[in-house]
Design a protein around this motif. Structure first.
Motif, mmCIF file in Angstrom:
data_model
loop_
_atom_site.group_PDB
_atom_site.id
_atom_site.type_symbol
_atom_site.label_atom_id
_atom_site.label_comp_id
_atom_site.label_asym_id
_atom_site.label_seq_id
_atom_site.Cartn_x
_atom_site.Cartn_y
_atom_site.Cartn_z
ATOM 1 N N HIS A 198 -4.237 0.450 6.872
ATOM 2 C CA HIS A 198 -4.880 1.062 7.781
ATOM 3 C C HIS A 198 -5.120 0.115 8.823
ATOM 4 C CE1 HIS A 198 -2.556 4.320 6.852
ATOM 5 N NE2 HIS A 198 -3.424 4.629 5.354
ATOM 6 N N HIS A 217 -8.872 2.046 2.182
ATOM 7 C CA HIS A 217 -8.778 3.010 3.174
ATOM 8 C C HIS A 217 -9.722 2.674 3.757
ATOM 9 C CE1 HIS A 217 -5.933 5.452 1.432
ATOM 10 N NE2 HIS A 217 -4.789 5.478 1.836
ATOM 11 N N HIS A 244 0.850 -1.380 -0.072
ATOM 12 C CA HIS A 244 0.477 0.115 -0.169
ATOM 13 C C HIS A 244 0.748 1.418 -0.059
ATOM 14 C CE1 HIS A 244 -3.554 1.879 1.181
ATOM 15 N NE2 HIS A 244 -2.331 3.221 1.016
ATOM 16 N N HIS A 278 1.638 5.555 -2.116
ATOM 17 C CA HIS A 278 0.669 6.640 -3.091
ATOM 18 C C HIS A 278 2.175 6.997 -3.838
ATOM 19 C CE1 HIS A 278 -3.459 6.795 -0.476
ATOM 20 N NE2 HIS A 278 -2.558 6.615 0.142
ATOM 21 N N ASP A 336 3.320 3.118 3.004
ATOM 22 C CA ASP A 336 1.868 4.314 2.889
ATOM 23 C C ASP A 336 3.399 5.951 2.293
ATOM 24 O OD1 ASP A 336 -0.611 5.357 2.785
ATOM 25 O OD2 ASP A 336 -0.610 5.055 4.868
HETATM 26 ZN ZN ZN Z 1 -2.967 4.723 1.989
#
Ligand code: ZN
Ligand code: GUN
Length: 447
Positions: A285, A246, A91, A93, A336
């Protein structure tokens, strides 16, 4: 990146004929060290070898025996370095690469202050291509061979990421991030355009080379029920795709979700009622879960993704890794980026260890290494194909120098066994510990 590597990639018939033999200490796993005694899952050889052919691992075994059996193999001897499956980041971005380590905000303010303005830049294909390439090269330099990334609402951001990954022959998962409310106007799509654009991208990229598409509603606060419903329908039409989002990251976020969806039982229910809960779902998360949510995630076989540097950096909370993994919830590990504060899965393992300690459990180095490789791969339903140092897996491999800095070296001279030798690198290592990386059987030297 060495352009010779790409020349080599474009000549697969040459590559297929050459066998490569990597010698060193080898570490792999035959099972899940959270649900079985870790010692029964470890496959470690202090004089190991990994035989590669045609982009795949053909055999893992004793180095000398493999060398005798395959005298024509091209040998790379890594000495005492540790040969592991490449790290799998479950995970992240990529559009947040350039704004990693932005100061002073918690989740919602952090999104509005730093994240959304940066993501707005990805309508520019040249900028998206620049950051996509930068992110993938940083990942490789840190020993990460697979990224699972959110893109932005712009379809060009997806093309840029998958295109850059294809050039590097990396296995990646990504999708267009969908948002039709509670985001700046220039970062909003609609229920219909999210469906249409995601569908077109999925048809273009899913299963092409090493790329997999993940349907990607950002999180329920930025999607209307109509958009969640449309994306649930798209997933039902394409059940072999992953779906990433998320879940329950911060307490104010959860309160906001309950305001926005007054009828739901809990946060997970905002996905469940729109067809966005399933075995191929990835929920980033998942810190502040209610009992029903844990039960449903377990029941459907969905994956939660632990993002420990982000959870401390943004101030989100302490994920119950041991509790969830031992309950049998599919669990991956992730940076993340850029809510997370490091591109390194070593730093990420260190943060997972520290959060474990704060929750009263010391994670074993075997459990940490498993999570960063096999665990994340299983979360992506790619177990045995990536993140695995064993026959028939893709030869995505990371070689770790267990004495990469003076501080680590002086500690490792005291090591009594491989775990005592590896743990200082997990706790103090970074990209300097990455001695070499192989992607689909091709060597990619760290920068
Ligand atoms: Zn994220
Ligand atoms: N929740 C919704 N979007 C994001 C994001 O970009 N990063 C993190 N950490 N949490 C989110």
């Amino acid at each position: 990146m060495d352009s010779a590597i790409y020349d080599e990639l474009s000549r697969p018939y040459v590559r297929a004929m050459v066998q490569q033999l990597l010698l060193g200490q080898t570490l792999g796993f035959s099972g899940n060290p959270f649900t079985t005694d870790w010692a029964d899952t470890v496959q470690f050889d202090s004089s190991g070898g990994v035989l590669i052919e045609g982009g795949k691992i053909r055999a893992v075994g004793n180095g000398a025996a493999l060398q005798t059996a395959h005298p024509d193999a091209v040998v790379t001897d890594y000495g005492d370095a540790l040969i592991s499956a490449g790290f799998v980041d479950a995970h992240m971005h990529y559009p947040q690469t350039a704004m990693i380590a932005s100061w002073g905000k918690q989740l919602i303010d952090w999104l509005n202050t730093y994240t959304f303005p940066e993501e707005a830049r990805f309508g520019d294909p040249a900028y998206a291509a620049d950051i996509a390439g930068r992110t993938l090269d940083l990942a490789l330099a840190h020993g990460t061979t697979t990224l699972t990334s959110f893109c932005t609402i712009h379809p060009t951001s997806v093309d840029a990421f998958f295109g850059a990954a294809a050039t590097r022959n990396m296995a990646v998962v990504a999708g267009k991030t969908c948002m039709d409310r509670n985001a700046p106007k220039n970062l909003r799509d609609t229920a219909q355009s999210a469906y249409d654009e995601s569908k077109a991208l999925l048809e273009k990229w899913h299963g092409r080379g090493r790329t997999s598409y993940a349907i990607t509603p950002r999180f329920s606060p930025t999607s209307t029920p109509a958009q969640l419903d449309a994306l649930g329908a798209l997933w039902a039409e394409n059940p072999d795709c992953l779906m990433q989002t998320h879940l329950s990251e911060q307490l104010p976020e959860i309160a906001w979700v309950k305001d926005l969806f007054p009828d739901v039982r809990d946060y997970l229910d905002t996905y469940e009622r729109f067809g966005l809960l399933g075995e191929r779902g990835l929920y980033g998360h998942a810190i502040h879960l209610e009992d029903r949510e844990i039960a449903r995630l377990t029941e459907v076989g969905a994956a939660v993704v632990h993002c420990p540097t982000s959870n401390t950096f943004i101030g989100s909370g302490l994920f119950d890794l041991m509790g969830l993994a031992q309950a049998g919830v599919r669990t991956g590990l992730a940076t993340d980026t850029g809510g997370g504060s490091s591109f390194s899965m070593l730093r990420t393992m260190a943060a997972a260890y520290e959060i474990g300690q704060l929750r009263g459990t010391a994670l074993h180095p075997a459990q940490l290494m498993w999570l960063a490789t096999e665990g994340s791969a299983r979360a992506l339903h790619m177990g045995g194909q990536i993140g695995h140092l064993g026959a028939d897996a893709m030869a995505d491999i990371t070689v770790l120098d267990l004495a990469s800095t003076p501080a680590i070296t002086q500690r490792s001279t005291r090591a009594r066994d491989i775990w005592d030798a590896l743990f200082p690198t997990i706790m103090m290592g970074d990209d300097r510990a990455v001695k070499d990386v192989w992607v689909a059987g091709n060597r990619v030297s760290p920068a």
